[in-house]
Design a protein around this motif. Sequence first.
Motif, PDB file in Angstrom:
ATOM      1  N   UNK A 131       0.713  -1.138  -0.025  1.00  0.00           N
ATOM      2  CA  UNK A 131      -0.099   0.094  -0.090  1.00  0.00           C
ATOM      3  C   UNK A 131       0.958   1.324   0.047  1.00  0.00           C
ATOM      4  N   UNK A 132       1.969   1.304   0.649  1.00  0.00           N
ATOM      5  CA  UNK A 132       2.926   2.386   0.682  1.00  0.00           C
ATOM      6  C   UNK A 132       3.593   2.639  -0.505  1.00  0.00           C
ATOM      7  N   UNK A 133       4.084   1.575  -1.312  1.00  0.00           N
ATOM      8  CA  UNK A 133       4.766   1.573  -2.403  1.00  0.00           C
ATOM      9  C   UNK A 133       3.775   2.093  -3.682  1.00  0.00           C
ATOM     10  N   UNK A 134       2.609   1.562  -3.598  1.00  0.00           N
ATOM     11  CA  UNK A 134       1.723   1.874  -4.600  1.00  0.00           C
ATOM     12  C   UNK A 134       0.651   2.635  -4.116  1.00  0.00           C
ATOM     13  N   UNK A 135      -0.586   2.167  -3.681  1.00  0.00           N
ATOM     14  CA  UNK A 135      -1.506   3.122  -2.867  1.00  0.00           C
ATOM     15  C   UNK A 135      -2.650   2.321  -2.229  1.00  0.00           C
ATOM     16  N   UNK A 136      -2.964   2.772  -1.250  1.00  0.00           N
ATOM     17  CA  UNK A 136      -4.113   1.831  -0.377  1.00  0.00           C
ATOM     18  C   UNK A 136      -5.314   1.462  -0.974  1.00  0.00           C
ATOM     19  N   UNK A 137      -5.946   2.289  -1.921  1.00  0.00           N
ATOM     20  CA  UNK A 137      -7.219   1.947  -2.521  1.00  0.00           C
ATOM     21  C   UNK A 137      -6.809   0.631  -3.375  1.00  0.00           C
TER      22      UNK A 137
ATOM     23  N   UNK B 182      11.800   8.357  -3.053  1.00  0.00           N
ATOM     24  CA  UNK B 182      12.522   8.581  -4.224  1.00  0.00           C
ATOM     25  C   UNK B 182      11.943   8.124  -5.394  1.00  0.00           C
ATOM     26  N   UNK B 183      11.932   6.746  -5.362  1.00  0.00           N
ATOM     27  CA  UNK B 183      11.221   6.203  -6.601  1.00  0.00           C
ATOM     28  C   UNK B 183       9.942   6.339  -6.915  1.00  0.00           C
ATOM     29  N   UNK B 184       8.854   6.267  -5.722  1.00  0.00           N
ATOM     30  CA  UNK B 184       7.564   6.329  -6.136  1.00  0.00           C
ATOM     31  C   UNK B 184       7.181   7.497  -6.080  1.00  0.00           C
TER      32      UNK B 184
ATOM     33  N   UNK C 290      18.439   8.990  -8.868  1.00  0.00           N
ATOM     34  CA  UNK C 290      18.777   7.849  -9.488  1.00  0.00           C
ATOM     35  C   UNK C 290      20.174   7.497  -8.801  1.00  0.00           C
ATOM     36  N   UNK C 291      20.986   8.132  -8.448  1.00  0.00           N
ATOM     37  CA  UNK C 291      22.164   7.874  -7.944  1.00  0.00           C
ATOM     38  C   UNK C 291      22.149   7.557  -6.321  1.00  0.00           C
ATOM     39  N   UNK C 292      21.215   8.379  -5.629  1.00  0.00           N
ATOM     40  CA  UNK C 292      20.945   7.887  -4.223  1.00  0.00           C
ATOM     41  C   UNK C 292      20.382   6.643  -4.150  1.00  0.00           C
ATOM     42  N   UNK C 293      19.247   6.276  -5.137  1.00  0.00           N
ATOM     43  CA  UNK C 293      18.780   5.055  -4.949  1.00  0.00           C
ATOM     44  C   UNK C 293      19.865   3.916  -5.031  1.00  0.00           C
TER      45      UNK C 293
END
Length: 424
Positions: A150-156, A325-327, A381-384
Amino acid sequence: LGGPDPLDYVSMYRNLGNPALNVPEHWHYISFGLSDLYGDNRVHEFTGTDGPSGFGFELTFRLKRETGESAPPTWPAELMQGLARYVFQSENTFCSGDHVSWHSPLDNSESRIQHMLLTEDPQMQPVQTPFGVVTFLQIVGVCTEELHAAQQWNGQGILELLRTVPVAGGPWLITDMRRGETIFEIDPHLQQERVDKGIETDGSNLSGVSAKCAWDDLSRPPEDDEDSRSICIGTQPRRLSGKDTEQIRETLRRGLEINSKPVLPPINAQRQNGLNHDRAPSRKDSLESESSAAIIPHELIRTRQLESVHLKFNQESGALIPLCLRGRLLHGRHFTYKSITGDTAITFVSTGVEGAFATEEHPYAAHGPWLQILLTEEFVERMLEDLEDLNSPEEFKLPKEYSWPEKKLKVSILPDAVFDNPLH
């Protein structure tokens, strides 16, 4: 009537479910007290009949009834009191799609159900009361893996998946504390075909979290109280301005929102009765909200540009940095950490986010204790790459430090005790 609990009472019903829809019998809990029950300013300010009543919502919960169970367990009422206590103390309201990281079995057993998502109750429609409108938000118990999705994408999106798996909730999202498998173990295709694809296409709808965090201005000596924004020892940290607080609160309040489009609408989307009403979507997110529209240029004169900053997070908050960063940033959005132990806030913004006071020329900027950090796509991108081990918390040893000297940025992941007791 006084007393230590924020809710006046919790009603508990035996709900027969709906056999035709494959909805089993269950216990149905409904709170009273987050909305205005009195209209006399005793608990909530009475603002008229057209707006929200109190905080504008009450909590509900559906618990699967065990065979032979003649009375509803009372622990869900304690759970509701805990959530209500957070709302009263923080004044952060909940919305459909929000998540709550609980990190403990909801009933204090050995259950895997240790976190919560929130959604509209399938039976309880919004009601107009003499003291305003009340909506009903249902608590849905979930496993850690489902919370992370849910955090990475969305709760719904995760709630919709739970509705399709009868043992994980079914159409009315009934919590079964004895559920031993996640939806991804029950149906492995859900992770790859729905969640991973959704993350790649949509990014994350999580725009902010309450967290254990702090930051230091490394540009100035820490003894300079005017410019030090670390955890204050022996002094009261200066408070965020009302406009800043409202803007951050709006970010946190929106949290995970109802939106099936691949791009989020601007953050100032209209809200009515606690529900989201999408405006035209925008590629770039905005930090402006209607409640903070008064942040105008003369207000921004107080903004300080910083040369070098040190960010501090506990392990749980640090684990969300890759998501941030990514999402969020790679999708042209922003992400806010609001301290739960002080008045500090840290907002990461991407290039082009409207309403930000951090710029590409001055990527670190502070508004009192609110820090904004602008990160370019190349640096993200570098931080990831450098932060990849944050995705493996089981191999993590604290404290952990990451540094980008040429960017004059340092990030530390520290034990909880540092934030719980500043003297550490």
